[in-house]
Design an enzyme around this catalytic site. Structure first.
Site, PDB file in Angstrom:
ATOM      1  N   ASP A 115      -1.711  -1.617   6.229  1.00  0.00           N
ATOM      2  CA  ASP A 115      -1.892  -1.172   7.610  1.00  0.00           C
ATOM      3  C   ASP A 115      -3.319  -0.795   7.959  1.00  0.00           C
ATOM      4  OD1 ASP A 115      -2.092   1.110   6.107  1.00  0.00           O
ATOM      5  OD2 ASP A 115      -0.954   2.363   7.498  1.00  0.00           O
ATOM      6  N   ASP A 131       0.855  -1.169   0.000  1.00  0.00           N
ATOM      7  CA  ASP A 131       0.000   0.000   0.000  1.00  0.00           C
ATOM      8  C   ASP A 131       0.907   1.241   0.000  1.00  0.00           C
ATOM      9  OD1 ASP A 131      -2.327   1.421   0.126  1.00  0.00           O
ATOM     10  OD2 ASP A 131      -2.510   1.324   2.299  1.00  0.00           O
ATOM     11  N   THR A 162      -0.118   4.729   1.515  1.00  0.00           N
ATOM     12  CA  THR A 162      -0.282   5.503   2.738  1.00  0.00           C
ATOM     13  C   THR A 162       0.024   4.660   3.974  1.00  0.00           C
ATOM     14  OG1 THR A 162      -2.005   6.797   1.669  1.00  0.00           O
ATOM     15  CG2 THR A 162      -1.877   6.934   4.059  1.00  0.00           C
TER      16      THR A 162
END
Length: 845
Positions: free
Chosen positions: A733, A534, A536
């Protein structure tokens, strides 16, 4: 759908296998069953009544099944193969057994995991392999008690003064651990065995000398009586446990190393007894020139003593393999300073409650997880994250239990206590992973199942071949070599090859900030050739900040109030950035109605009777908003600078945007380059727009990226790569990453992310950056190499040792292997495997 069920009635890994196989016979489901905790995770395309599952299990045994409350997960099914049990369904000689829902702390388990995750209340030996059971560490630090140096009968739970003499109470010394007691007991037995074995060995060796001087003191038959008397403490006390284990293994038909030792030394000892009391039953080949039968008391006692030496060294090495857990447990302090209205007060760490204010003085360990409320300091977090540089902390920053305060004092509020702290979770995860089984171990387990019977057959064949074709005295040669075959074979070296490396490797990872959930993930990480990450919070800092807000009507404050009020209900980092920005502008938040978070697109709601939407271009399309060309051009210009831009619409009209910047982590570029050099294809999937994604990818030198991805797109990309034969790791996350983390061969969660992401992942990185993935990859490679070295040595040792013991070299070189040398080799084979595993402690990640 994936449903979780509680299972009752399982007592060993054989039961677990039976339940798993029975459930998998039901059409339309795929079941995976674990013994500890006793649950079944069942994947099904459509709901199957619990009654049908109950009927199937009742038909094969006294098992019951009930659905766990709140445990239905509706996302795509993982494609990981269900781990098959390598424990047979034979009936075992069970001790009192306890099934523990969460862990096995303080209980006893087999280091070779012969019965899966089965644990025992009391110390003893494994009924399958015969090895000493090992105590799982107590994961909760024990409460500190205080006593008086002069009056030890005075014991207090809190520090203070002695009521008798007034001296300050001091902490009581912790009682010695179970492995220390086991080791000391073996040392005592070893001393006794050596004291009695050395004279027996000396008598036997001197008897072989020309003009035996001992015969001048007594005749040969009396010296035989001396050897018998000296051998009794060795056989019936110091090494009696080996015969007990051998007997258990035979009556349960769980043949193991002690079966071979028991048969080999037992036959030699009984042969010697019969030779002493009934010498006439033996042919002349077995007799000396003095007319006495050749006795083997020295062989029996020396072999048993050497095996005991091996157990002693093994016990010492075993305690070192769990050293990482013990070191982690030492990080937790035993006391804390509670801030009260009446002043500071020293309390036990067990008495800390959520919301307590605690003072942390310079050099103190932080007692629990929490947040700084007053003061600032630099904190050494190396023991948790593996990073040696202290981290500066100020008011409102989070602090972690077990880390060490620098040279300033501060006050913190306790937020997570007891088992909730990160340190407790790390210790629990390390303990669970240390006892899990790696798929590579199945090969060793398959061989071990047939190992002992084959060795016994080889031993019998050795005796027969030597008796028929060997030189005189043929029967003696056959007897000695048959015993050597039994003694030299070591199935334990095979069984220990994998678990020891896994235990040390997982502990090493934890000390470096890499938390591994199980051994399967550790093995699969070594095979990973594609990494999906990912943007961010993974590649970037995950701490976005608002650069600017653009309002078409120039009323920025009103627009900021609307979108900040809308975002106060969202957990997304970008939403939090907008809320924080509003606070810095002293803009108050107002109530929102009909709030809705649209996965991968944004948020909508009603603010002051106006329908507000904030999100990406896909959200604008969803709410049917047309973005004017001039506004779109302004947004594209921001995106090309690497900014994340969210569109804003009010009552169906695009009225502006918010530009947010999230800095790329310093470690991301280095880590990505290193992974690519290791042959890993790194692919960035982000929900951000094409322009922002390209700007980030260009800065990192990433050739592969996809923008505008929804959570289901990440899932599809992982499946696509897996269909091409790739072994895929996914790093994420957020809550929206959970399905993809579960689908990946190895899910990697950033420790800074959400609990859902961490729960779905197989590896958690405490620090939460891509450099941790490099560490995990290097650790996995080192552990798998270590396991293969252990397996090679174990196979090579047995394949080479058994034929030599059988006498295969005698026709060519006239060389025979003494059973005593065979015992020495066998004892050190297991020890060498453990010592090799311990080398992983020195690994630099």
């Amino acid at each position: 759908m994936i449903h979780t069920y509680n299972i009752t009635g399982m007592t060993c890994d054989g039961c677990r296998t039976k339940v798993e196989k029975t459930l998998n016979t039901i059409e339309g489901i795929e079941a995976k069953v674990s013994l500890n905790p006793p649950i079944a995770t069942i994947t099904m395309d459509k709901h199957i009544p619990t009654e049908k599952l109950k009927e199937a299990l009742t038909a094969v045994g006294k098992y019951t099944i009930e659905m766990s409350k709140g445990n239905v997960i509706e996302h795509s099914v993982t494609n990981k193969a269900t781990e098959k049990s390598c424990c047979s369904t034979q009936t075992h000689d069970h001790k009192k057994e306890t099934t523990i829902p969460n862990n096995a702390q303080g209980k006893y388990y087999c280091p070779m995991h012969c019965e899966g995750e089965k644990v025992y209340d009391k110390i003893g030996d494994c009924p399958v392999c015969g090895m000493d059971l090992v105590k799982a560490p107590e994961l909760a630090s024990s409460k500190t008690l205080y006593t008086c140096p002069m009056h030890p009968e005075v014991i207090s739970e809190t520090p203070g003064s002695c009521p008798i003499c007034g001296m300050d109470l001091v902490p009581m010394e912790p009682s010695e651990s179970e492995d220390q007691r086991t080791y000391k007991d073996l040392v005592k037995k070893m001393k006794i065995a050596v004291v009695f074995t050395v004279p027996i060995f000396a008598i036997a060796m001197i008897e072989m000398a020309h003009n035996n001087p001992l015969l001048q003191l007594m005749d040969a038959s009396k010296w035989n009586w001396v050897q018998l008397l000296l051998s009794l403490p060795v056989v019936f006390y110091a090494c009696w446990i080996f015969f007990v284990r051998a007997w258990k293994s035979i009556i349960t038909w769980n043949l193991n190393m002690f079966t071979l030792i028991g048969i080999g030394t037992g036959v030699a000892f009984l042969f010697s007894l019969v030779g002493m009391f009934f010498p006439d039953v033996f042919p002349s080949e077995f007799k000396t020139e003095h007319g006495t039968v050749l006795l083997y008391f020295e062989a029996t006692t020396v072999i048993l003593t050497l095996v005991l030496l091996g157990q002693l060294l093994e016990a010492r090495a075993h305690s070192q393999t769990s050293g990482a857990i013990k070191e982690l447990l030492k990080l937790a302090p035993t006391e804390a300073t509670l801030v009260t209205d009446g002043g500071d007060k020293i309390i036990s760490i067990h008495d800390i409650k959520k919301g307590d204010l605690l003072r942390v003085k310079p050099g103190d360990k932080i007692p629990v997880d929490g947040k700084i409320t007053e003061g600032e300091s630099s904190i050494d977090e190396a023991m948790i994250t593996g990073e040696p540089i202290p981290v500066d902390k100020k008011k409102d920053d989070n602090v972690i239990s077990g880390t060490i305060n620098g040279n300033k004092s501060f006050v913190m509020i306790a937020e997570k206590v007891g088992s909730e702290t990160l340190l407790s979770q790390i210790v629990q995860m390390v303990n669970d992973a240390s006892r899990s089984r790696a798929p590579i171990q199945k090969l060793a387990d398959s061989i071990s199942r047939y190992f002992v019977p084959i060795v016994v057959i080889v031993s019998a064949i050795t005796f027969l071949v030597w008796a028929k074709f060997g030189p005189e005295p043929a029967l003696v040669y056959g007897f000695i070599n048959a015993i050597a075959v039994l003694i030299i074979a070591c199935p334990c070296a095979l069984g220990l090859a994998t678990p020891m490396s896994v235990m040390v490797g997982v502990g090493k990872g934890a000390q470096s900030g890499v938390l591994i959930k199980n051994a399967e993930a550790l093995e699969n990480m070594n095979k990973v050739n594609a990494l999906i990450t990912d943007k961010t919070g993974t590649i970037t800092e995950g701490k976005p900040s608002v650069e600017k807000i653009y309002a078409a009507n120039n009323n920025n404050d009103d627009l900021l109030q609307s979108i900040a009020s809308l975002n106060q209900y969202s957990e997304h980092p970008l939403a939090q950035a907008v809320v924080n920005y509003a606070k810095t502008k002293s803009i108050s938040l107002i109530d929102v109605k009909d709030f809705e978070a649209v996965a991968g697109k944004g948020v909508t709601g009603t603010v002051t009777n106006k329908k507000v939407a904030l999100g990406n271009k896909k959200l604008m399309e969803l709410v049917r908003v047309t973005v004017p060309v001039d506004l779109e051009n302004k947004i594209i210009a921001e995106q090309k600078l690497g900014k994340t831009v969210s569109y804003i619409s009010v009552d169906g009209i695009a009225v502006g945007f918010v530009s947010i910047f999230d800095a790329i982590k310093d470690s991301s570029a280095t880590a990505i380059k290193e992974l690519i050099n290791q042959g890993v294809e790194v692919i960035m999937l982000t929900g951000d727009n094409e322009n922002t994604a390209k700007a980030v990818a260009d800065e990192l030198g990433l050739a592969s990226f996809k923008a505008g991805c929804l959570p289901e797109d990440k899932l599809k990309e992982i499946k696509r790569l897996q269909s091409e034969g790739k072994i895929v790791a996914m790093a994420g996350d957020g809550i929206n990453d959970a399905p993809a983390l579960a689908q990946a061969n190895v899910g990697i969660a950033m420790g800074t992310g959400t609990d859902v992401a961490i729960e779905s992942a197989k590896i958690t990185l405490v620090k939460g950056d891509l450099q941790g993935i490099v560490k995990a990859k290097n650790l996995s490679h080192a552990v798998m190499r270590n396991i293969k070295q252990n397996l090679f040595f174990a196979f090579f040792y047995n394949v080479l040792g058994v034929p030599i013991a059988a006498g295969i070299l005698y026709p060519f070189f006239g060389v025979l292997l003494s059973p005593m040398i065979a015992a020495l080799a066998m004892s050190f084979s297991s020890v060498s495997v453990i010592v090799n595993a311990l080398r992983l402690r020195n690994l630099k990640l």
